[in-house]
Design an enzyme around this catalytic site. Structure first.
Site, PDB file in Angstrom:
ATOM      1  N   LYS A  52      63.622 -13.839 -23.397  1.00  0.00           N
ATOM      2  CA  LYS A  52      62.414 -14.468 -22.847  1.00  0.00           C
ATOM      3  C   LYS A  52      62.351 -15.980 -23.020  1.00  0.00           C
ATOM      4  O   LYS A  52      61.607 -16.671 -22.333  1.00  0.00           O
ATOM      5  CB  LYS A  52      61.172 -13.795 -23.427  1.00  0.00           C
ATOM      6  N   SER A  77      52.305  -9.569 -26.400  1.00  0.00           N
ATOM      7  CA  SER A  77      52.368  -8.686 -27.573  1.00  0.00           C
ATOM      8  C   SER A  77      53.532  -9.069 -28.472  1.00  0.00           C
ATOM      9  O   SER A  77      53.755  -8.466 -29.491  1.00  0.00           O
ATOM     10  CB  SER A  77      52.497  -7.231 -27.131  1.00  0.00           C
TER      11      SER A  77
END
Lengths: 313, 313
Positions: A52, A77
């Site tokens: 990411k 999250s």
């Protein structure tokens, strides 16, 4: 709607100075077990432990100076929060990270260690969205969605881009499907750089929104999210949905036990710490091994952020 | 007594077709934590999960045809047994592996999976040696010692040889010290291929025979072997001892808690499954961080064969 080849290639160059060129590893034993020739792109070994970072770096770099000064905000999250915090730190930008109270402690601590400004909210998506909106309003920060943002999507695709540079002959690339950012970016990279390379998603049966979306042609949602693959609970968005519909060839669903077995195999045989979400595509390959028999298959091992004190084996 | 540069280079070429060229990985976070610039040579990602494949391949290839036909035999608590079984399989040779009843089940199963012919004996070294001697007598097999054999030693050194090819400017290379094969081979590679590169061993305080040997100038033994680093319980031998005395610059001892902390850091931050023995050199670096401050340090992560159901954290 589909970003150009030029945009995909530029993202690769833009992201490269800020990320590890992660290794592509193979295992004779897992090849024998699966019947395929598998090339694992180890994004668990990426900075902050997941792919990411790529999307975050690509997206922040395309903000103007005033936007960079105001900072960026996201709700996550876990992994995208860490990614945005670290990417922002590398680029000298403030990052506000909204995290649910249910996030693993190790992920919250990691965001803070990367200099992220953390706000903890209730566990619902609604609570997170509200908190992020408040930060946008009060700080003027730019909201970056973890998976439904074109610059993020193209950035995530640079893992597959590197994989195809290293292994040009891949017939399939498999990735997990959560919010849809990784698989959409992967599909773009395979579309422009692969040689007839099909992209197949792996998704937990328990959160099979993308599979149902793929079948119905409209974005579907999950009514429960009871899966160990905590990175895959979110649903597709309006930006990645059309890319996935056009460029992904299949989505394979797997049971929880299949995810845990695949995860254990990769830990034991490849000596790699991966999170449950990362094991989903290999579980999917094992489940439909006839489809992949004797094929060259790339698999994106998406991340390795897992609490060692809470393993499923 | 010290093998030539030529012998070291030839081993690199001989071994290369049969092993993974394992990646050299770095971690910004572990650099910050240690104060050094650390390059981890990931032999945990090696075939069969440890560097020991290298020595086994090098040694078997130098047998004559009659010897190859009769097969090879060793006794090993784990990794070298797997290594010899797999190397022998690759080279079309029978491998008889004597293992103690105390060996982890995962290691015994792995030896069998690689085609090794396993004999289980009592947990003492004496029992293992006797059983191996019987096989030499009955089968005519060639005994290969896991660490006290010159061809094995030079083969183990090919990990450091590759590391120095990838990172020529290393000022230190650290490895664990068990039977002495790895560190002796590493010291040979650093001697011939490093640019003033010192080799430092890490050893558990609980089995500090090599440290004491290094101080006294004669081979010392352990009276107890109460360490989590199960690959490091053995003592030096007459072949590797003189190499270590001449070419290793220091041995640093670490406590059990320091080993476990270093192991956890590598699992959590580098996402690598390593066995406790592999964590010992990094624990040693952390313990004497002043010595290594701002230095370029290579560390051999020796292996990743660990029982996931029995982790120390």
């Amino acid at each position: 709607m589909i970003p150009s080849r030029q945009i995909v290639l530029e993202a690769g160059k833009r992201v490269a100075p800020f990320v590890h060129r992660t290794p592509v590893l193979t295992s004779r034993l897992l090849n024998e077990l699966s019947g395929a020739e598998v090339f694992f792109k180890c994004e668990n070994l990426q900075k902050m432990g997941a792919f990411k970072m790529r999307g975050a770096i690509n997206a922040i770099q395309q903000l103007n100076e005033a936007q960079k000064k105001a900072g960026v905000v996201t709700h996550s999250s876990g992994n995208f929060g860490q990614a945005l915090a670290l990417a922002a730190k590398n680029l000298g930008v403030n990052a506000y990270i909204v995290m649910p109270s249910s996030a693993p402690a190790v992920k919250i601590e990691a965001v803070k260690a990367y200099g992220g400004l953390v706000t903890i909210t209730g566990p619902t998506l609604e609570a997170r969205e509200k908190s992020a909106a408040t930060i946008v309003e009060e700080k003027g920060a730019v909201f970056l969605h973890p998976s439904n943002d074109l610059n993020v999507i193209v950035g995530q695709g640079t893992a597959a881009l590197e994989l195809l540079q290293d292994q040009p002959g891949l017939e399939y690339i498999m990735s997990p499907v959560g919010g849809g950012g990784l698989i959409a970016g992967t599909a773009l990279a395979a579309h422009y750089l692969g040689d007839n390379c099909s992209v197949v998603g792996g998704e937990p049966m328990e959160v099979d929104d993308a599979y149902r979306t793929f079948k119905s042609g409209k974005i579907e949602y999950n009514t429960s999210t009871d899966t160990i693959a905590d990175g895959l609970k979110t649903n597709l968005g309006d930006i990645n949905f059309p890319i996935i519909m056009e460029l992904v060839s299949d989505i394979i669903r797997v049971e929880e036990g299949e995810i845990i077995s695949a995860m254990k195999l990769i830990w034991e045989r490849m000596k790699l710490v991966i999170e449950p979400s990362s094991a989903v595509p290999f579980a999917a390959l094992l489940k439909e091994r006839e489809k992949f028999k004797n094929k060259k298959v790339g698999i994106i091992l998406s991340g390795g952020n897992v609490e060692l004190s809470n393993l499923p084996f």
